[in-house]
Design an enzyme around this catalytic site. Sequence first.
Site, PDB file in Angstrom:
ATOM      1  N   GLN A 208       4.500   5.459  -2.978  1.00 46.10           N
ATOM      2  CA  GLN A 208       5.858   5.947  -3.249  1.00 46.10           C
ATOM      3  C   GLN A 208       6.135   5.950  -4.750  1.00 46.10           C
ATOM      4  O   GLN A 208       6.644   6.922  -5.310  1.00 46.10           O
ATOM      5  CB  GLN A 208       6.900   5.044  -2.577  1.00 46.10           C
ATOM      6  CG  GLN A 208       7.380   5.493  -1.233  1.00 46.10           C
ATOM      7  CD  GLN A 208       8.315   6.684  -1.309  1.00 46.10           C
ATOM      8  OE1 GLN A 208       8.047   7.662  -1.990  1.00 46.10           O
ATOM      9  NE2 GLN A 208       9.425   6.609  -0.602  1.00 46.10           N
TER      10      GLN A 208
ATOM     11  N   GLU B  56      13.347   6.554  -4.787  1.00 48.10           N
ATOM     12  CA  GLU B  56      13.804   7.388  -5.893  1.00 48.10           C
ATOM     13  C   GLU B  56      13.661   6.749  -7.271  1.00 48.10           C
ATOM     14  O   GLU B  56      13.737   7.440  -8.287  1.00 48.10           O
ATOM     15  CB  GLU B  56      15.263   7.805  -5.623  1.00 48.10           C
ATOM     16  CG  GLU B  56      15.272   8.832  -4.502  1.00 48.10           C
ATOM     17  CD  GLU B  56      16.610   9.006  -3.812  1.00 48.10           C
ATOM     18  OE1 GLU B  56      17.285   9.995  -4.102  1.00 48.10           O
ATOM     19  OE2 GLU B  56      16.975   8.163  -2.978  1.00 48.10           O
TER      20      GLU B  56
ATOM     21  N   LYS C 244       0.829  -1.204   0.000  1.00 51.40           N
ATOM     22  CA  LYS C 244       0.000   0.000   0.000  1.00 51.40           C
ATOM     23  C   LYS C 244       0.870   1.264   0.000  1.00 51.40           C
ATOM     24  O   LYS C 244       0.679   2.159  -0.821  1.00 51.40           O
ATOM     25  CB  LYS C 244      -0.919  -0.016   1.223  1.00 51.40           C
ATOM     26  CG  LYS C 244      -2.068   0.951   1.117  1.00 51.40           C
ATOM     27  CD  LYS C 244      -3.143   0.599   2.137  1.00 51.40           C
ATOM     28  CE  LYS C 244      -4.358   1.485   1.953  1.00 51.40           C
ATOM     29  NZ  LYS C 244      -5.432   1.109   2.865  1.00 51.40           N
TER      30      LYS C 244
END
Length: 777
Positions: free
Chosen positions: A678, A744, A673
């Site tokens: 992200q 990232e 989740k």
Amino acid sequence: MSIVDTAKEAAQGLVQGAMSKLVPLAPDRWIPGGVPDPLIARKHGTIGSPVSRLDGALKVKGAARFAAEVRMADMAYAALRYATIARGRIASIDTAAAEAAPGVALVMTHLNAPRMNPPAPFGTSPTAVGQNDLPILQDDRIHWNGQPIALVLAETQEQADHAASLIDIGYDVEPSTTSLAKAVAAGTQPGVFMGQPLLNEVGDAEAELAAAAHRVDQRYRTPRHNHNPIEPHGATLAWVDGDLVIHDMSQMVTATAATIAGVFDLKPEQVRITSPYVGGGFGCKGLWDHQIIAAAGARMIDRPVRINLSREGVYRIVGGRTLTEQRVAIGAESDGRFTAILHTGIAAMTPHNNMPEPFILGTRAGYAADSFKLSVETVTMNMLANTFMRAPGEAVGTFGLESAIDELAVEMGIDPVELRMRNEPEQDPLSGLPFSSRHIGEAYRAGAEAFGWSERAATPGTRREGEWLVGMGCATGTYPYYRMPGAAARITLTRAGTAIVEVAAHEMGMGTSTTTAMVAAERLGLPMDKVEVRYGDSIIPGAIMAGGSQQTAAIGAAVIAAHNALVGELLKLAGNDSPLAGLSADEVGSEDGALVKLADPAARESFVSILSRAQRDEIIAAEEASPPLELMHWSMHSHSAIFCEVRVNAVTGETRVSRILGSFDCGRILNPKTARSQFRGGIIMGLGMALMEETQVDDRNGRIMNPSLAEYHLPVHLDVPEIDVIWTDIADPHTPMGAHGIGEIGITGVAAAVANAIYNATGKRVRDLPITLDKLL
Ligand code: MOS
């Protein structure tokens, strides 16, 4: 209530607020293992199940107090004035009107500021996090347009803002370098990133390129970007008996405390930084001038201070991503195999910080080739410092590399996915190390199928729906697996059968506190509602930076190490009367609140029983977990395949991203989740980079011209289509928990995927970001 009490109370309140309610999880989620603890592999825990953020309700209800919302008794409010020249001196500064303005408690400039040491800049030592090595309010020198040159403290924010506007400043302007052309003319220096030269050469890449059957050789440009977390930078702070308490918004509480201590000649333990909630970080929530200036002012008036930068203030003093100009050249045989990859170019820096945009990092692990030439050189400009911004290097470097690969695919008439697969490396193309876990091919296969890549028109500009030209593009992303030293965890197990897990880590909205609770609960064999996680406070031992996509791995390794130590201590405490008598720590696991003999799970004793029999209220174990040397035996990365569909208006040039899918290969996903969010957040940031984001600087004086969300464009809801996210979920056997970082990788490759889709839609190749409509007309 005294200031002392309020400051301490606020610190306590904040930290406890962060750990309050944990959500119990049904124990019926069974997921595949990948963790080398046989018990955990047998009796599956919470990892891998979609747990909602534990801090979510607090935030939605407004109960989570952010740093600039903390109240302290007798608190003064701060406002800053910023320089309006790029380089020179303050010739005159008249503060009389400001001092006489209503409510003003202090006007502080270089003329009356206390003596302070310059902060040690990032990377110069494990504890240094200053983004500049410049002295702060210590002299009359101006180093960038926007540098803070005066502080006003007043009874209200409005009074402080008004008084700051009354300060009259005269400058002696000195020559400066504020245009890229001038900076390039002044010469380049070799780029160095975190102590490593940004240079790789394998074979004679120029010669291979010249001899190649097919080649592309192009220039790509990316602009300056400023950080725009929704929460502007700020802090509420107080001096308490000579010590400094700062409620900050931080990605690095421990290192920030140490650096600030150095500025004020204090011992590190005299500075306490708490940061339970951060309204977005992305690399910019570190130490900038404002915390130091506010602390100096607070000391001068002996009152607590709240400093809360305006959005413009964030643009003036908080650095962002620097601009790059990249050459990418690729040579290929007629079968598509790469013979040469050249990725070179420049990034702009300031004379007083050390963060070039390392745009070749992603190219180092991207593709196999016979020869490489990779280098970043830097030029110097008088401007705001650069800093980390989500995937520094990879985010902009993959725009160049992955655009060039698309251009080569077009040139050769090969499907761009196929061209990438033909150059998938067997091992790390530069170091020769084996990959610990790399499944890009699987990510592409699954992504292409889910996205419907086969529908893509091979010839650009041929799919049109009314005014709209429709196209598809893709790109690969990679981001390294980092582990920084200094991680530690402390676990306190109580006779009530609960555990407190403390890590000096950070929650910036990505779900760290939740995932930490999951990891700890699984390790300890406790349900999540019996585990409290404490974090975001520099008094907790160890230092875990929320950066480099490594925080979760660092926390996990530290929690595992502390848990192993805890098991050893529990066995000692259990003694000879226990069914576990004589067992060593590696012969037992934790399950259902008990230590269990691995070879005979019927032999067990609960934590509560062990503590009760020993008449102990609690047992504490703390352990450090440095990155293991084995990490150096592998080339380790997160990976992605990004697929994008755009619609470009043939009349206006407007681009709408109609569909986007990220297919990720990032090891095991711990919490689907929070991970999905992200990945999506990274993709949205990539959409902004592709189509909107650009810091516009006046070349004449280095002034940022668009320091607001009205003029610096970011994606809003209407700009963002439904984002599909899928992943391989293949555990990496060489990491704790089998996971790779995911913070990232999401942004990486997105700008190229959009640019490639725009090319496929229109036949126009745009090589400088952002791809605004004027570039498509
Ligand atoms: Mo990041 S740019 O390591 O917060």
